[in-house]
Design an enzyme around this catalytic site. Structure first.
Site, mmCIF file in Angstrom:
data_model
loop_
_atom_site.group_PDB
_atom_site.id
_atom_site.type_symbol
_atom_site.label_atom_id
_atom_site.label_comp_id
_atom_site.label_asym_id
_atom_site.label_seq_id
_atom_site.Cartn_x
_atom_site.Cartn_y
_atom_site.Cartn_z
ATOM 1 N N CYS A 176 13.990 -10.437 14.955
ATOM 2 C CA CYS A 176 13.369 -9.294 14.284
ATOM 3 C C CYS A 176 14.282 -8.070 14.298
ATOM 4 O O CYS A 176 14.259 -7.259 13.360
ATOM 5 C CB CYS A 176 12.028 -8.963 14.933
ATOM 6 S SG CYS A 176 10.792 -10.274 14.743
ATOM 7 N N ASP A 197 -2.092 -1.616 -7.516
ATOM 8 C CA ASP A 197 -3.544 -1.844 -7.580
ATOM 9 C C ASP A 197 -4.129 -2.273 -6.237
ATOM 10 O O ASP A 197 -5.305 -2.583 -6.132
ATOM 11 C CB ASP A 197 -3.877 -2.882 -8.652
ATOM 12 C CG ASP A 197 -3.189 -4.230 -8.403
ATOM 13 O OD1 ASP A 197 -2.445 -4.360 -7.405
ATOM 14 O OD2 ASP A 197 -3.389 -5.153 -9.221
#
Length: 221
Positions: free
Chosen positions: A45, A139
């Protein structure tokens, strides 16, 4: 329950390394990439957050906001950011959410509902499902979900490529073929009749198969 393409992206309020955000408000009229991490101070990560920071200008050009999430408290992610800059050569230039109570991870279906307790007491292996990428549209709908194993670093160039396709196909009645890159030829959507296609593409199209009509990328004109 896991989220999938077309679902509403759950809204939330959270503490981040750049202050408190309300997620939908933070997205605004932009696109967003939310990518999760099992724990701070994990090696794979670390490389991912550093690389994402290095290509953030490409996402900025496309009106895409980037945000990461870790189960560690914000303070831990802030300290982790120092390691990322030192080892990867690029400072983290986007917020990292501290999801210490696992509420967001659960809302997005990345951890079971019964997970509880101190996140710093859980190993990265226990949080292995937290290796997701969500692309979210203006949206507030989920447009892409990717899930990676613990041992495989994510390909954020591919995420950028998919964003290009999503943004093109959101405004044009086309699809993008395998290995497509921005500016490459595209496929006219099946819902577009030949008559309508002739109006939009007066120069015509290639038709290698009766059900495949290939034209130049309309956004590259």
């Amino acid at each position: 329950m896991s989220l999938t393409i077309g679902d509403d992206a759950p809204d939330f309020e959270a503490q981040t390394t750049e202050g408190t955000i309300h997620f939908h408000e933070w997205i605004g009229d932009s696109w967003a990439v939310l990518f999760s991490h099992p724990r701070a101070f994990t090696p794979v990560c670390t490389t991912e957050l550093g690389y994402m920071a290095s290509i953030k200008p490409e996402f900025d050009k496309r009106g895409v906001k980037i945000i990461a999430i870790s189960t560690d408290p914000v303070e831990g992610s802030a300290e982790w950011s120092k390691d990322i800059e030192a080892s990867q050569g690029t400072a983290v230039n986007y917020p990292i959410i501290g999801d210490a109570d696992h509420a967001i991870a659960k809302a997005y279906g990345m951890l079971p509902a019964d997970v509880e307790g101190d996140p710093t007491a859980r190993s990265a292996a226990q949080n292995a499902t937290l290796r997701n990428v969500f692309v979210i549209g203006p949206d507030k709908k989920i447009k892409l979900v990717l899930i990676y194993p613990m041992t495989t670093g994510r390909n954020f160039d591919e995420v950028l490529r998919v964003v290009d396709s999503l943004q093109l196909t959101a405004t044009e009645a086309v699809s993008t073929p395998a290995q497509w890159q921005r500016g490459d030829d595209v496929i006219i959507g099946g819902s577009v009749s030949n008559e309508a296609a002739k109006e939009k593409y007066p120069d015509g199209w290639e038709e290698p198969l009766p059900y495949m009509r290939i034209v130049k990328d309309p956004s590259a004109a």
